[in-house]
Design a protein around this motif. Structure first.
Motif, short mmCIF file in Angstrom:
data_model
loop_
_atom_site.label_atom_id
_atom_site.label_comp_id
_atom_site.label_asym_id
_atom_site.label_seq_id
_atom_site.Cartn_x
_atom_site.Cartn_y
_atom_site.Cartn_z
N VAL A 1 6.48 -8.05 -25.29
CA VAL A 1 6.64 -6.71 -24.71
C VAL A 1 5.45 -5.91 -25.22
O VAL A 1 5.10 -5.99 -26.39
CB VAL A 1 7.95 -6.05 -25.16
CG1 VAL A 1 8.05 -4.63 -24.63
CG2 VAL A 1 9.15 -6.87 -24.72
N GLU A 2 4.85 -5.15 -24.36
CA GLU A 2 3.70 -4.36 -24.76
C GLU A 2 4.12 -2.90 -24.89
O GLU A 2 4.82 -2.36 -24.04
CB GLU A 2 2.58 -4.50 -23.73
CG GLU A 2 1.29 -3.88 -24.18
CD GLU A 2 0.13 -4.24 -23.26
OE1 GLU A 2 -0.39 -3.34 -22.60
OE2 GLU A 2 -0.22 -5.44 -23.21
N PHE A 3 3.68 -2.29 -25.99
CA PHE A 3 3.91 -0.86 -26.22
C PHE A 3 2.56 -0.17 -26.26
O PHE A 3 1.56 -0.75 -26.66
CB PHE A 3 4.61 -0.63 -27.56
CG PHE A 3 6.04 -1.04 -27.60
CD1 PHE A 3 7.04 -0.12 -27.32
CD2 PHE A 3 6.39 -2.33 -27.93
CE1 PHE A 3 8.37 -0.50 -27.37
CE2 PHE A 3 7.71 -2.72 -27.98
CZ PHE A 3 8.71 -1.79 -27.71
N HIS A 4 2.55 1.08 -25.88
CA HIS A 4 1.35 1.91 -25.99
C HIS A 4 1.71 3.15 -26.79
O HIS A 4 2.81 3.70 -26.63
CB HIS A 4 0.81 2.32 -24.61
CG HIS A 4 0.28 1.16 -23.83
ND1 HIS A 4 -1.03 0.75 -23.94
CD2 HIS A 4 0.86 0.32 -22.96
CE1 HIS A 4 -1.21 -0.30 -23.16
NE2 HIS A 4 -0.07 -0.58 -22.56
N LEU A 5 0.79 3.57 -27.63
CA LEU A 5 0.94 4.79 -28.41
C LEU A 5 -0.34 5.57 -28.25
O LEU A 5 -1.41 5.11 -28.67
CB LEU A 5 1.19 4.47 -29.88
CG LEU A 5 1.22 5.67 -30.82
CD1 LEU A 5 2.40 6.58 -30.48
CD2 LEU A 5 1.30 5.20 -32.26
#
Length: 165
Positions: free
Chosen positions: A104-108
């Motif tokens: 799963v890819e997260f962006h911050l």
């Protein structure tokens, strides 16, 4: 009189049992048996954690390793945890951790526009999969373009969950 060893005669009394919760008493045993039981329970609970962090731009006062470590401590929740694969065992992407079955890819993206300290919390994480979110994340419908965070990428961190803990 020799002290009695309880190591081989533990007693367990179930107080409450549900699909996601168990309350019990463990008696007549020593700490090693209780610790072994605790470790087995922890190992059998499916978890998802942030493991691979790729930082594109970091102009904060915190170094990259510190940020990566703190991201790995964020508890994530998902009903998919049991069905996800370890990236090393994934046949859909040959183990590179780039598919929906094992990652799963997260962006911050956080931008401080003044001289004050800005708090960046787990609610600032934007997930590529709405079913995998930080535990305290109350609304999984936040759009990446809201609050203007997609316009200025001065403080941008991109990371993806590559393996489970």
């Amino acid at each position: 009189m020799e002290p009695q060893s309880y190591a081989r005669m533990p007693r367990v009394k179930i107080r409450e049992l549900r699909d996601d919760y168990a309350r019990f008493e463990l008696r007549d045993t020593d700490a090693s048996i209780a610790n072994a039981l605790r470790r087995v329970m922890i190992a059998e609970v499916p978890t998802i954690a942030i493991d691979l962090v790729e930082i594109e731009v970091n102009s904060s006062v915190l170094n990259d390793e510190f940020i990566a470590h703190r991201l790995g401590l964020i508890p994530l929740t998902s009903d998919r945890a049991m069905s996800m694969r370890f990236s090393r065992d994934c046949d859909a992407c040959d183990g590179d951790g780039q598919c929906e079955f094992c990652s799963v890819e997260f962006h911050l993206m956080a931008v401080c526009r003044n001289d004050e300290t800005q708090d960046v919390t787990s609610s600032d994480l934007i997930s590529s999969d709405h079913t995998v979110v930080p535990v305290d994340f109350s609304d999984a419908t936040i759009d990446a373009s809201s609050d203007g965070i997609s316009g200025n990428k001065k403080h941008q961190c991109v990371f993806r969950q590559d393996d489970f803990v």
